[in-house]
Design a protein around this motif. Structure first.
Motif, PDB file in Angstrom:
ATOM      1  N   MET A   1       0.700  -1.141   0.032  1.00  0.00           N
ATOM      2  CA  MET A   1       0.208   0.005   0.003  1.00  0.00           C
ATOM      3  C   MET A   1       0.801   1.284   0.096  1.00  0.00           C
ATOM      4  SD  MET A   1      -2.901   1.258   2.739  1.00  0.00           S
ATOM      5  CE  MET A   1      -4.078   0.021   2.156  1.00  0.00           C
ATOM      6  N   LYS A   2       0.419   2.080  -0.883  1.00  0.00           N
ATOM      7  CA  LYS A   2       1.378   3.481  -0.785  1.00  0.00           C
ATOM      8  C   LYS A   2       0.816   4.317  -0.123  1.00  0.00           C
ATOM      9  CE  LYS A   2       3.240   4.131  -4.826  1.00  0.00           C
ATOM     10  NZ  LYS A   2       3.774   4.524  -6.060  1.00  0.00           N
ATOM     11  N   HIS A   3       1.540   5.256   0.783  1.00  0.00           N
ATOM     12  CA  HIS A   3       0.962   6.132   1.556  1.00  0.00           C
ATOM     13  C   HIS A   3       1.266   7.615   1.073  1.00  0.00           C
ATOM     14  CE1 HIS A   3       0.303   3.616   5.399  1.00  0.00           C
ATOM     15  NE2 HIS A   3       0.951   2.789   4.729  1.00  0.00           N
ATOM     16  N   ILE A   4       0.288   8.072   0.720  1.00  0.00           N
ATOM     17  CA  ILE A   4       0.559   9.512   0.151  1.00  0.00           C
ATOM     18  C   ILE A   4       0.031  10.614   0.959  1.00  0.00           C
ATOM     19  CG2 ILE A   4       0.210  11.067  -2.029  1.00  0.00           C
ATOM     20  CD1 ILE A   4      -0.448   8.535  -3.640  1.00  0.00           C
ATOM     21  N   HIS A   5       0.638  11.614   1.478  1.00  0.00           N
ATOM     22  CA  HIS A   5       0.131  12.900   2.160  1.00  0.00           C
ATOM     23  C   HIS A   5      -0.002  13.902   1.546  1.00  0.00           C
ATOM     24  CE1 HIS A   5       1.386  11.147   6.442  1.00  0.00           C
ATOM     25  NE2 HIS A   5       0.983  10.023   5.632  1.00  0.00           N
ATOM     26  N   PHE A   6      -0.947  14.732   1.594  1.00  0.00           N
ATOM     27  CA  PHE A   6      -1.359  15.960   0.965  1.00  0.00           C
ATOM     28  C   PHE A   6      -1.173  17.148   1.968  1.00  0.00           C
ATOM     29  CE2 PHE A   6      -3.115  12.399  -1.656  1.00  0.00           C
ATOM     30  CZ  PHE A   6      -2.955  12.986  -3.114  1.00  0.00           C
ATOM     31  N   ILE A   7      -0.489  18.144   1.529  1.00  0.00           N
ATOM     32  CA  ILE A   7      -0.073  19.200   2.585  1.00  0.00           C
ATOM     33  C   ILE A   7      -0.753  20.381   1.751  1.00  0.00           C
ATOM     34  CG2 ILE A   7       1.417  20.814   3.677  1.00  0.00           C
ATOM     35  CD1 ILE A   7       1.595  17.865   4.462  1.00  0.00           C
ATOM     36  N   VAL A   8      -1.919  20.931   2.079  1.00  0.00           N
ATOM     37  CA  VAL A   8      -3.051  21.656   1.611  1.00  0.00           C
ATOM     38  C   VAL A   8      -2.874  23.060   2.049  1.00  0.00           C
ATOM     39  CG1 VAL A   8      -5.169  22.162   0.540  1.00  0.00           C
ATOM     40  CG2 VAL A   8      -4.464  19.711   0.910  1.00  0.00           C
ATOM     41  N   ASN A   9      -2.526  24.134   1.276  1.00  0.00           N
ATOM     42  CA  ASN A   9      -2.937  25.456   1.813  1.00  0.00           C
ATOM     43  C   ASN A   9      -4.345  25.824   1.234  1.00  0.00           C
ATOM     44  OD1 ASN A   9      -3.112  28.230   2.270  1.00  0.00           O
ATOM     45  ND2 ASN A   9      -1.028  28.653   1.070  1.00  0.00           N
ATOM     46  N   PRO A  10      -5.281  25.705   2.352  1.00  0.00           N
ATOM     47  CA  PRO A  10      -6.656  26.113   1.623  1.00  0.00           C
ATOM     48  C   PRO A  10      -7.008  27.568   1.194  1.00  0.00           C
ATOM     49  CG  PRO A  10      -6.569  26.077   4.080  1.00  0.00           C
ATOM     50  CD  PRO A  10      -5.113  25.752   3.845  1.00  0.00           C
ATOM     51  N   VAL A  11      -6.035  28.506   1.554  1.00  0.00           N
ATOM     52  CA  VAL A  11      -6.235  29.808   1.041  1.00  0.00           C
ATOM     53  C   VAL A  11      -5.624  30.157  -0.156  1.00  0.00           C
ATOM     54  CG1 VAL A  11      -6.906  30.704   3.270  1.00  0.00           C
ATOM     55  CG2 VAL A  11      -4.731  30.924   2.568  1.00  0.00           C
ATOM     56  N   SER A  12      -4.807  29.312  -0.855  1.00  0.00           N
ATOM     57  CA  SER A  12      -3.988  29.344  -2.094  1.00  0.00           C
ATOM     58  C   SER A  12      -5.089  29.858  -3.072  1.00  0.00           C
ATOM     59  CB  SER A  12      -3.326  28.329  -2.549  1.00  0.00           C
ATOM     60  OG  SER A  12      -2.221  28.016  -1.681  1.00  0.00           O
ATOM     61  N   GLY A  13      -4.584  30.835  -4.093  1.00  0.00           N
ATOM     62  CA  GLY A  13      -5.416  31.196  -5.354  1.00  0.00           C
ATOM     63  C   GLY A  13      -6.587  31.647  -4.879  1.00  0.00           C
ATOM     64  N   SER A  14      -7.737  31.078  -5.450  1.00  0.00           N
ATOM     65  CA  SER A  14      -9.127  31.678  -4.934  1.00  0.00           C
ATOM     66  C   SER A  14      -9.684  31.252  -3.700  1.00  0.00           C
ATOM     67  CB  SER A  14     -10.006  30.990  -5.963  1.00  0.00           C
ATOM     68  OG  SER A  14     -10.296  29.625  -5.795  1.00  0.00           O
ATOM     69  N   GLY A  15      -8.848  30.161  -3.050  1.00  0.00           N
ATOM     70  CA  GLY A  15      -9.209  29.987  -1.533  1.00  0.00           C
ATOM     71  C   GLY A  15     -10.407  28.808  -1.619  1.00  0.00           C
ATOM     72  N   ASN A  16     -11.049  28.444  -2.870  1.00  0.00           N
ATOM     73  CA  ASN A  16     -11.885  27.437  -2.850  1.00  0.00           C
ATOM     74  C   ASN A  16     -11.488  26.078  -3.190  1.00  0.00           C
ATOM     75  OD1 ASN A  16     -14.045  29.599  -2.521  1.00  0.00           O
ATOM     76  ND2 ASN A  16     -13.821  30.243  -4.527  1.00  0.00           N
ATOM     77  N   GLN A  17     -10.666  25.433  -2.450  1.00  0.00           N
ATOM     78  CA  GLN A  17     -10.006  24.158  -2.728  1.00  0.00           C
ATOM     79  C   GLN A  17     -10.679  23.027  -2.304  1.00  0.00           C
ATOM     80  OE1 GLN A  17      -7.665  25.023  -4.364  1.00  0.00           O
ATOM     81  NE2 GLN A  17      -7.132  27.059  -3.733  1.00  0.00           N
ATOM     82  N   LEU A  18     -10.733  22.071  -3.352  1.00  0.00           N
ATOM     83  CA  LEU A  18     -11.530  21.002  -3.464  1.00  0.00           C
ATOM     84  C   LEU A  18     -10.608  19.423  -2.857  1.00  0.00           C
ATOM     85  CD1 LEU A  18     -13.231  21.208  -6.818  1.00  0.00           C
ATOM     86  CD2 LEU A  18     -14.180  21.434  -4.776  1.00  0.00           C
ATOM     87  N   ILE A  19      -9.543  19.823  -2.180  1.00  0.00           N
ATOM     88  CA  ILE A  19      -8.662  18.789  -1.968  1.00  0.00           C
ATOM     89  C   ILE A  19      -9.155  18.241  -0.310  1.00  0.00           C
ATOM     90  CG2 ILE A  19      -6.342  17.912  -1.475  1.00  0.00           C
ATOM     91  CD1 ILE A  19      -6.948  18.871  -4.215  1.00  0.00           C
ATOM     92  N   ASN A  20      -9.914  17.269  -0.453  1.00  0.00           N
ATOM     93  CA  ASN A  20     -10.393  16.534   0.717  1.00  0.00           C
ATOM     94  C   ASN A  20     -10.378  15.269   0.703  1.00  0.00           C
ATOM     95  OD1 ASN A  20     -13.014  16.205  -0.620  1.00  0.00           O
ATOM     96  ND2 ASN A  20     -13.743  18.480  -0.010  1.00  0.00           N
ATOM     97  N   LYS A  21     -10.957  14.604   1.626  1.00  0.00           N
ATOM     98  CA  LYS A  21     -10.980  13.012   1.613  1.00  0.00           C
ATOM     99  C   LYS A  21     -11.976  12.732   0.592  1.00  0.00           C
ATOM    100  CE  LYS A  21      -8.752  10.906   4.732  1.00  0.00           C
ATOM    101  NZ  LYS A  21      -7.855   9.421   4.620  1.00  0.00           N
TER     102      LYS A  21
END
Length: 293
Positions: free
Chosen positions: A1-21
């Motif tokens: 199993m590959k473990h991938i961690h996402f470090i998200v800046n929620p206010v980048s760009g437009s601030g409307n990011q979709l990077i969630n589970k």
């Protein structure tokens, strides 16, 4: 199993990011992938989160944000075996553009799943890493004004550039040592680049490469405000070398020093920094970061 961690800046760009589970579950099945998402909440928080992910055994760490977020995450991965993934969510996205990583999130995720890893060069300015560029002079002042604005759009960047041009002062003489040459100047700009793009497709060093083992250096001396506007036009045409005040070098190391100041106002990968020193030692670490692109 590959473990991938996402470090998200929620206010980048437009601030409307979709990077969630829920969103990522469309791309990563639970049999083959273990996904962890961490949201940064303040400047340098992404560094702390990345160090935690390294300790937790992440196989891939993905920076989701602009060049500042990418810098924080990537700085923790220099000279490690953990590859950096990038989902460009910022306004400029200079490094991602140079690497031809698509802005469309699904396409960027497809690259991460493919996991084709290459090594790129890394720049260092004193104790800080940079991956795209660093500089003192007008570019640092543009970034300072840009960070103080409320918008993260090209028009805001252009407005910040005009503000910087109006208020630029040539108070401090510096000494630049590069390739055995010593230059004393009142700088309009000293720009050191590892990549060929600053963001928004703007470039001061269009021939720079992330894999050539060299830094591209542009030194531009004091000039009139009228000539600085002309220089701005040359930047848009990707021909900044066409004024007599500019000198271009390629080198593995550059030293910049000043007297009686103690602080260099600088920008590092599009973020404003006050570096408390009279000397900037800038060097290159060849192929010391693994990146998926």
């Amino acid at each position: 199993m590959k473990h991938i961690h996402f470090i998200v800046n929620p206010v980048s760009g437009s601030g409307n990011q979709l990077i969630n589970k829920k969103f990522l579950s469309k791309f990563f099945d639970e049999v083959d992938y273990a996904i962890t998402i961490k949201n940064s909440e303040y400047k340098k928080h992404a560094k702390t989160l990345t160090k935690l992910s390294i300790a937790e055994g992440a196989h891939i760490i993905v920076a989701c944000g602009g060049d500042g977020t990418i810098n924080e995450v990537a700085s923790c991965l220099v000279n490690t075996t953990i590859p950096l993934g990038i989902i460009p969510l910022g306004s400029g996205n200079g490094l991602a553009s140079n690497l031809k990583i698509p802005k469309e999130v699904a396409q960027a995720i497809a690259l991460i799943k493919k996991a084709s890893v290459k090594k790129i060069d890394v720049g260092r300015i004193n104790e800080h890493y940079f991956f795209s560029n660093t500089g003192i002079g007008i570019d640092a002042q543009v970034i300072r004004h840009y960070e103080n604005s409320n918008e993260r759009k090209l028009i805001s960047y252009l407005k910040s550039s005009l503000k910087a041009l109006k208020t630029i002062k040539y108070k401090n003489e510096i000494t630049v040592e590069v390739n055995g040459e010593t230059i004393r100047t009142y700088p309009f700009l000293v720009f050191v680049s590892n990549s060929n793009e600053m963001g928004y497709k703007i470039s001061l060093t269009p021939s720079a490469s992330l894999q050539d083992g060299l830094l591209d250096v542009l030194i531009v001396s004091k000039m009139s405000k009228l000539k600085s506007l002309y220089f701005g036009c040359l930047i848009l045409l990707k021909k900044p070398h066409l004024i007599k005040e500019s000198k271009f070098y390629q080198s593995k190391a550059i030293k910049i020093s000043q007297e009686n100041q103690g602080i260099f106002e600088s920008q590092i990968d599009g973020e404003f920094f006050n570096i408390a020193s009279n000397v900037l030692n800038i060097s290159l670490l060849e192929k010391s970061l693994q990146v998926i692109y």
